[in-house]
Write a protein that holds these residues in place. Sequence first.
Motif, PDB file in Angstrom:
ATOM      1  N   GLY A  39     -17.177 -28.435 -29.653  1.00 36.60           N
ATOM      2  CA  GLY A  39     -17.094 -29.564 -28.738  1.00 36.60           C
ATOM      3  C   GLY A  39     -18.394 -30.345 -28.753  1.00 36.60           C
ATOM      4  N   GLY A  40     -18.298 -31.662 -28.636  1.00 37.12           N
ATOM      5  CA  GLY A  40     -19.471 -32.511 -28.767  1.00 37.12           C
ATOM      6  C   GLY A  40     -20.583 -32.185 -27.802  1.00 37.12           C
ATOM      7  N   ALA A  41     -20.238 -31.932 -26.524  1.00 30.27           N
ATOM      8  CA  ALA A  41     -21.282 -31.660 -25.533  1.00 30.27           C
ATOM      9  C   ALA A  41     -22.003 -30.355 -25.834  1.00 30.27           C
ATOM     10  CB  ALA A  41     -20.681 -31.616 -24.132  1.00 30.27           C
ATOM     11  N   VAL A  42     -21.265 -29.349 -26.298  1.00 30.21           N
ATOM     12  CA  VAL A  42     -21.859 -28.047 -26.620  1.00 30.21           C
ATOM     13  C   VAL A  42     -22.712 -28.146 -27.884  1.00 30.21           C
ATOM     14  CG1 VAL A  42     -21.298 -25.709 -27.414  1.00 30.21           C
ATOM     15  CG2 VAL A  42     -20.114 -26.687 -25.439  1.00 30.21           C
ATOM     16  N   ASN A  43     -22.184 -28.771 -28.930  1.00 27.52           N
ATOM     17  CA  ASN A  43     -22.943 -28.896 -30.174  1.00 27.52           C
ATOM     18  C   ASN A  43     -24.262 -29.634 -29.956  1.00 27.52           C
ATOM     19  OD1 ASN A  43     -20.832 -27.648 -31.561  1.00 27.52           O
ATOM     20  ND2 ASN A  43     -19.879 -29.587 -32.121  1.00 27.52           N
ATOM     21  N   ALA A  44     -24.203 -30.730 -29.207  1.00 29.34           N
ATOM     22  CA  ALA A  44     -25.424 -31.508 -28.952  1.00 29.34           C
ATOM     23  C   ALA A  44     -26.411 -30.704 -28.117  1.00 29.34           C
ATOM     24  CB  ALA A  44     -25.062 -32.813 -28.247  1.00 29.34           C
ATOM     25  N   ALA A  45     -25.915 -30.008 -27.094  1.00 30.36           N
ATOM     26  CA  ALA A  45     -26.802 -29.231 -26.228  1.00 30.36           C
ATOM     27  C   ALA A  45     -27.521 -28.133 -26.997  1.00 30.36           C
ATOM     28  CB  ALA A  45     -25.999 -28.627 -25.072  1.00 30.36           C
TER      29      ALA A  45
ATOM     30  N   LEU B 107     -10.887 -16.131 -20.630  1.00 32.22           N
ATOM     31  CA  LEU B 107     -11.885 -15.438 -21.446  1.00 32.22           C
ATOM     32  C   LEU B 107     -12.676 -16.427 -22.297  1.00 32.22           C
ATOM     33  CD1 LEU B 107     -13.193 -12.915 -22.702  1.00 32.22           C
ATOM     34  CD2 LEU B 107     -11.251 -12.830 -24.300  1.00 32.22           C
ATOM     35  N   GLU B 108     -11.992 -17.397 -22.873  1.00 32.23           N
ATOM     36  CA  GLU B 108     -12.680 -18.353 -23.744  1.00 32.23           C
ATOM     37  C   GLU B 108     -13.728 -19.149 -22.975  1.00 32.23           C
ATOM     38  OE1 GLU B 108      -9.448 -17.931 -23.516  1.00 32.23           O
ATOM     39  OE2 GLU B 108      -8.558 -17.726 -25.520  1.00 32.23           O
ATOM     40  N   GLY B 109     -13.382 -19.558 -21.747  1.00 31.25           N
ATOM     41  CA  GLY B 109     -14.345 -20.278 -20.920  1.00 31.25           C
ATOM     42  C   GLY B 109     -15.558 -19.426 -20.594  1.00 31.25           C
ATOM     43  N   ASP B 110     -15.318 -18.143 -20.294  1.00 33.60           N
ATOM     44  CA  ASP B 110     -16.432 -17.235 -20.003  1.00 33.60           C
ATOM     45  C   ASP B 110     -17.335 -17.061 -21.224  1.00 33.60           C
ATOM     46  OD1 ASP B 110     -15.469 -16.876 -17.449  1.00 33.60           O
ATOM     47  OD2 ASP B 110     -14.452 -14.980 -17.902  1.00 33.60           O
ATOM     48  N   LEU B 111     -16.728 -16.972 -22.407  1.00 33.13           N
ATOM     49  CA  LEU B 111     -17.521 -16.814 -23.626  1.00 33.13           C
ATOM     50  C   LEU B 111     -18.395 -18.035 -23.883  1.00 33.13           C
ATOM     51  CD1 LEU B 111     -14.873 -15.207 -26.025  1.00 33.13           C
ATOM     52  CD2 LEU B 111     -16.938 -14.111 -25.146  1.00 33.13           C
ATOM     53  N   LEU B 112     -17.855 -19.216 -23.647  1.00 28.91           N
ATOM     54  CA  LEU B 112     -18.641 -20.435 -23.844  1.00 28.91           C
ATOM     55  C   LEU B 112     -19.821 -20.491 -22.882  1.00 28.91           C
ATOM     56  CD1 LEU B 112     -15.777 -23.044 -24.378  1.00 28.91           C
ATOM     57  CD2 LEU B 112     -17.496 -22.366 -26.059  1.00 28.91           C
ATOM     58  N   ARG B 113     -19.568 -20.205 -21.602  1.00 29.57           N
ATOM     59  CA  ARG B 113     -20.659 -20.204 -20.622  1.00 29.57           C
ATOM     60  C   ARG B 113     -21.736 -19.190 -20.997  1.00 29.57           C
ATOM     61  NH1 ARG B 113     -16.502 -20.747 -16.568  1.00 29.57           N
ATOM     62  NH2 ARG B 113     -16.712 -22.680 -15.374  1.00 29.57           N
TER      63      ARG B 113
ATOM     64  N   LEU C  10     -22.527 -17.939 -23.958  1.00 28.48           N
ATOM     65  CA  LEU C  10     -23.311 -18.340 -25.126  1.00 28.48           C
ATOM     66  C   LEU C  10     -24.344 -19.400 -24.743  1.00 28.48           C
ATOM     67  CD1 LEU C  10     -22.358 -18.847 -28.739  1.00 28.48           C
ATOM     68  CD2 LEU C  10     -23.261 -20.831 -27.549  1.00 28.48           C
ATOM     69  N   LEU C  11     -23.950 -20.378 -23.945  1.00 31.27           N
ATOM     70  CA  LEU C  11     -24.887 -21.429 -23.548  1.00 31.27           C
ATOM     71  C   LEU C  11     -26.046 -20.850 -22.744  1.00 31.27           C
ATOM     72  CD1 LEU C  11     -22.299 -24.194 -22.621  1.00 31.27           C
ATOM     73  CD2 LEU C  11     -23.882 -24.234 -24.558  1.00 31.27           C
ATOM     74  N   ARG C  12     -25.757 -19.950 -21.837  1.00 32.30           N
ATOM     75  CA  ARG C  12     -26.824 -19.350 -21.027  1.00 32.30           C
ATOM     76  C   ARG C  12     -27.770 -18.537 -21.891  1.00 32.30           C
ATOM     77  NH1 ARG C  12     -22.341 -17.663 -16.585  1.00 32.30           N
ATOM     78  NH2 ARG C  12     -22.334 -19.609 -15.397  1.00 32.30           N
ATOM     79  N   ARG C  13     -27.230 -17.846 -22.906  1.00 28.67           N
ATOM     80  CA  ARG C  13     -28.097 -17.073 -23.794  1.00 28.67           C
ATOM     81  C   ARG C  13     -29.040 -17.966 -24.588  1.00 28.67           C
ATOM     82  NH1 ARG C  13     -25.218 -14.890 -27.619  1.00 28.67           N
ATOM     83  NH2 ARG C  13     -23.073 -15.104 -26.911  1.00 28.67           N
ATOM     84  N   HIS C  14     -28.685 -19.223 -24.726  1.00 30.90           N
ATOM     85  CA  HIS C  14     -29.545 -20.186 -25.424  1.00 30.90           C
ATOM     86  C   HIS C  14     -30.369 -21.009 -24.442  1.00 30.90           C
ATOM     87  CE1 HIS C  14     -28.284 -19.786 -29.687  1.00 30.90           C
ATOM     88  NE2 HIS C  14     -27.222 -19.220 -29.137  1.00 30.90           N
ATOM     89  N   GLY C  15     -30.438 -20.571 -23.193  1.00 34.98           N
ATOM     90  CA  GLY C  15     -31.295 -21.224 -22.213  1.00 34.98           C
ATOM     91  C   GLY C  15     -30.779 -22.547 -21.702  1.00 34.98           C
ATOM     92  N   ILE C  16     -29.474 -22.776 -21.785  1.00 37.05           N
ATOM     93  CA  ILE C  16     -28.874 -24.045 -21.386  1.00 37.05           C
ATOM     94  C   ILE C  16     -28.217 -23.896 -20.026  1.00 37.05           C
ATOM     95  CG2 ILE C  16     -27.085 -25.745 -21.965  1.00 37.05           C
ATOM     96  CD1 ILE C  16     -27.598 -24.977 -24.930  1.00 37.05           C
ATOM     97  N   GLN C  17     -28.514 -24.802 -19.117  1.00 34.57           N
ATOM     98  CA  GLN C  17     -27.861 -24.805 -17.811  1.00 34.57           C
ATOM     99  C   GLN C  17     -26.456 -25.363 -17.955  1.00 34.57           C
ATOM    100  OE1 GLN C  17     -30.197 -26.797 -14.825  1.00 34.57           O
ATOM    101  NE2 GLN C  17     -31.382 -24.949 -14.433  1.00 34.57           N
ATOM    102  N   THR C  18     -25.531 -24.842 -17.150  1.00 34.36           N
ATOM    103  CA  THR C  18     -24.147 -25.280 -17.257  1.00 34.36           C
ATOM    104  C   THR C  18     -23.652 -25.831 -15.926  1.00 34.36           C
ATOM    105  OG1 THR C  18     -23.328 -23.047 -16.746  1.00 34.36           O
ATOM    106  CG2 THR C  18     -23.614 -23.615 -19.069  1.00 34.36           C
TER     107      THR C  18
ATOM    108  N   GLY D 278     -24.238 -19.374 -34.004  1.00 30.55           N
ATOM    109  CA  GLY D 278     -23.601 -18.137 -34.412  1.00 30.55           C
ATOM    110  C   GLY D 278     -22.242 -17.956 -33.753  1.00 30.55           C
ATOM    111  N   PRO D 279     -21.552 -16.862 -34.038  1.00 30.67           N
ATOM    112  CA  PRO D 279     -20.184 -16.668 -33.519  1.00 30.67           C
ATOM    113  C   PRO D 279     -20.173 -16.392 -32.017  1.00 30.67           C
ATOM    114  CG  PRO D 279     -20.891 -14.736 -34.757  1.00 30.67           C
ATOM    115  CD  PRO D 279     -21.946 -15.787 -34.967  1.00 30.67           C
ATOM    116  N   LEU D 280     -19.026 -16.714 -31.401  1.00 28.70           N
ATOM    117  CA  LEU D 280     -18.823 -16.376 -29.999  1.00 28.70           C
ATOM    118  C   LEU D 280     -18.636 -14.868 -29.865  1.00 28.70           C
ATOM    119  CD1 LEU D 280     -16.290 -18.953 -28.485  1.00 28.70           C
ATOM    120  CD2 LEU D 280     -18.613 -18.500 -27.712  1.00 28.70           C
TER     121      LEU D 280
END
Length: 299
Positions: free
Chosen positions: A37-43, A63-69, A71-79, A295-297
């Motif tokens: 998704g564009g917002a995730v890739n750019a972030a 589950l998919e929504g939880d995995l996305l959140r 991954l973003l948090r592990r990369h230091g990104i606020q959601t 990397g992979p989810l």
Amino acid sequence: MQFTTIGAAVVDIVVSRVQPMRAAKQDVEHIGLYAGGGAVNAALNVAARGVHVTVHACVGHDLEGDLLRDLLRRHGIQTAIADHALPTGKAVVMVDETGAARAYAQRGASAWVGEQGFPGLEAADVVYVTGLSLESQAWLEQALARLTVSRHRLAVTPGARQLADPQALRGLWDRADLLCVNAREAARLCDDGSLDTDAPSPEIARDLARRLLRRPGQSVLVTLGQGGALFHDGGQGHFHPARIVEPLSTIGAGDAFASAFVHAWASGAAPQAALTAATESAARVIQGIPANLAGPLRT
């Protein structure tokens, strides 16, 4: 710098080295599950540069929504990612032996970003808008209009639904400090049916960019695929050639290029320096299979 991305957060199911179907079943080299998704890739791209990033998106309560959140948090990104009754959006991405990618998307919850508002938007220094549904675009325009202080720089990279209705895009287009499109998209917005290539000459790109300018102080970035890119700062055009590499997958190349350019541009870099940073960013991403370098989810 506070960098905010707005748009889709989806799960990409990437199937690589796909050949023309000759039977009911075909063995492939790789199938992977990734954030997209564009917002995730750019972030992810901007956060890797040490920038404080917040993502505004919408996913399902699944589950998919939880995995996305996660991954973003592990990369230091606020959601700032809302839950929705619809499932998290998904895309099946088919990548052939040349690296060319085709996607089959089920947008799901990703089409409803902004239904519950855009909390914290007033704190952003850069607002980076990726492809939105027309409903989400309307909610964003309302949120931007309500801001009492507009200190941010607004970069808009419209998606297919917005490009299909240029009149509906006018509100964000007029407001944008930077419009980011590829050559064919630029021609479509200019109502120019004569363009028959993804990589026109810099002169044609310069003319398209100039025609896309809607107000003083606005800039336009036109990507030309393997032909490079042209940035028009409202006064003159700045061309940069592409870096030629062997692509594993072209998915995410546009997000990688535009987000890196916007970060450098908003940081005050000169046009050629910003174009160089964007070119290197895109070259790195297309040498991998997914649309970003996270990397992979996985949990």
